[in-house]
Design a protein around this motif. Structure first.
Motif, mmCIF file in Angstrom:
data_model
loop_
_atom_site.group_PDB
_atom_site.id
_atom_site.type_symbol
_atom_site.label_atom_id
_atom_site.label_comp_id
_atom_site.label_asym_id
_atom_site.label_seq_id
_atom_site.Cartn_x
_atom_site.Cartn_y
_atom_site.Cartn_z
ATOM 1 N N VAL A 45 0.838 -1.189 0.000
ATOM 2 C CA VAL A 45 0.000 0.000 0.000
ATOM 3 C C VAL A 45 0.879 1.247 0.000
ATOM 4 O O VAL A 45 0.570 2.226 -0.684
ATOM 5 C CB VAL A 45 -0.957 -0.010 1.215
ATOM 6 N N SER A 46 1.991 1.223 0.712
ATOM 7 C CA SER A 46 2.867 2.404 0.741
ATOM 8 C C SER A 46 3.470 2.667 -0.640
ATOM 9 O O SER A 46 3.588 3.823 -1.058
ATOM 10 C CB SER A 46 3.958 2.266 1.798
ATOM 11 N N TYR A 48 2.081 1.858 -3.496
ATOM 12 C CA TYR A 48 0.967 2.354 -4.294
ATOM 13 C C TYR A 48 0.703 3.825 -3.974
ATOM 14 O O TYR A 48 0.534 4.650 -4.880
ATOM 15 C CB TYR A 48 -0.288 1.517 -4.026
ATOM 16 N N GLN A 49 0.696 4.173 -2.684
ATOM 17 C CA GLN A 49 0.434 5.555 -2.288
ATOM 18 C C GLN A 49 1.510 6.494 -2.813
ATOM 19 O O GLN A 49 1.222 7.608 -3.231
ATOM 20 C CB GLN A 49 0.325 5.676 -0.765
ATOM 21 N N GLN A 50 2.759 6.038 -2.831
ATOM 22 C CA GLN A 50 3.842 6.848 -3.395
ATOM 23 C C GLN A 50 3.592 7.124 -4.875
ATOM 24 O O GLN A 50 3.815 8.252 -5.346
ATOM 25 C CB GLN A 50 5.187 6.152 -3.207
ATOM 26 N N VAL A 52 0.647 7.154 -6.417
ATOM 27 C CA VAL A 52 -0.503 8.055 -6.506
ATOM 28 C C VAL A 52 -0.083 9.481 -6.172
ATOM 29 O O VAL A 52 -0.432 10.434 -6.888
ATOM 30 C CB VAL A 52 -1.646 7.584 -5.580
ATOM 31 N N ASP A 53 0.676 9.635 -5.089
ATOM 32 C CA ASP A 53 1.131 10.974 -4.690
ATOM 33 C C ASP A 53 1.982 11.618 -5.779
ATOM 34 O O ASP A 53 1.831 12.798 -6.085
ATOM 35 C CB ASP A 53 1.921 10.910 -3.376
ATOM 36 N N GLU A 56 -0.218 12.733 -8.624
ATOM 37 C CA GLU A 56 -0.992 13.921 -8.253
ATOM 38 C C GLU A 56 -0.114 15.172 -8.265
ATOM 39 O O GLU A 56 -0.555 16.235 -8.712
ATOM 40 C CB GLU A 56 -1.642 13.730 -6.882
#
Length: 106
Positions: A45-46, A48-50, A52-53, A56
């Motif tokens: 998840v981390s 993936y979040q990186q 996405v961030d 963005e």
């Protein structure tokens, strides 16, 4: 980019717990697919979040740059460097704002 090693769907099912542990321990994403062709990616998840961030940030910078250019303006080289640093995640928008204000207060 190096081609990833790909787990077959059968291997992935058989080694699900070990694969999830591997991903959570930070050894990178795992590719899964039929006939050794990547069709899916399993990542933490981390990670993936990186991603996405980062996407963005890049989108926000592109939108800001397009807005400035729509006004008929072109950022300075320093301004472009700040935007690039934001897009890459090296500095925050707050840091870029502080640097810009400091430069113009001189």
């Amino acid at each position: 980019m190096l081609l990833p090693s790909v787990l077959s769907v059968r291997e992935f099912r058989a080694e699900l717990a070990a694969t999830l542990r591997r991903v959570q321990e930070g050894s990178g994403p795992v590719f899964v697919g039929a006939h050794r062709r990547p069709e899916a990616v399993v990542m933490s998840v981390s990670q993936y979040q990186q991603l996405v961030d980062a996407a963005e940030r890049r989108d926000a910078v592109a939108e800001a740059l397009a807005s400035v250019r729509a006004e008929g303006l072109e950022p300075s080289d320093e301004g472009l460097a700040l935007l690039e640093a934001i897009a890459e995640g090296r500095i925050s928008t707050e840091e870029a704002r502080a640097r810009t204000l400091a430069r113009h207060r001189k």
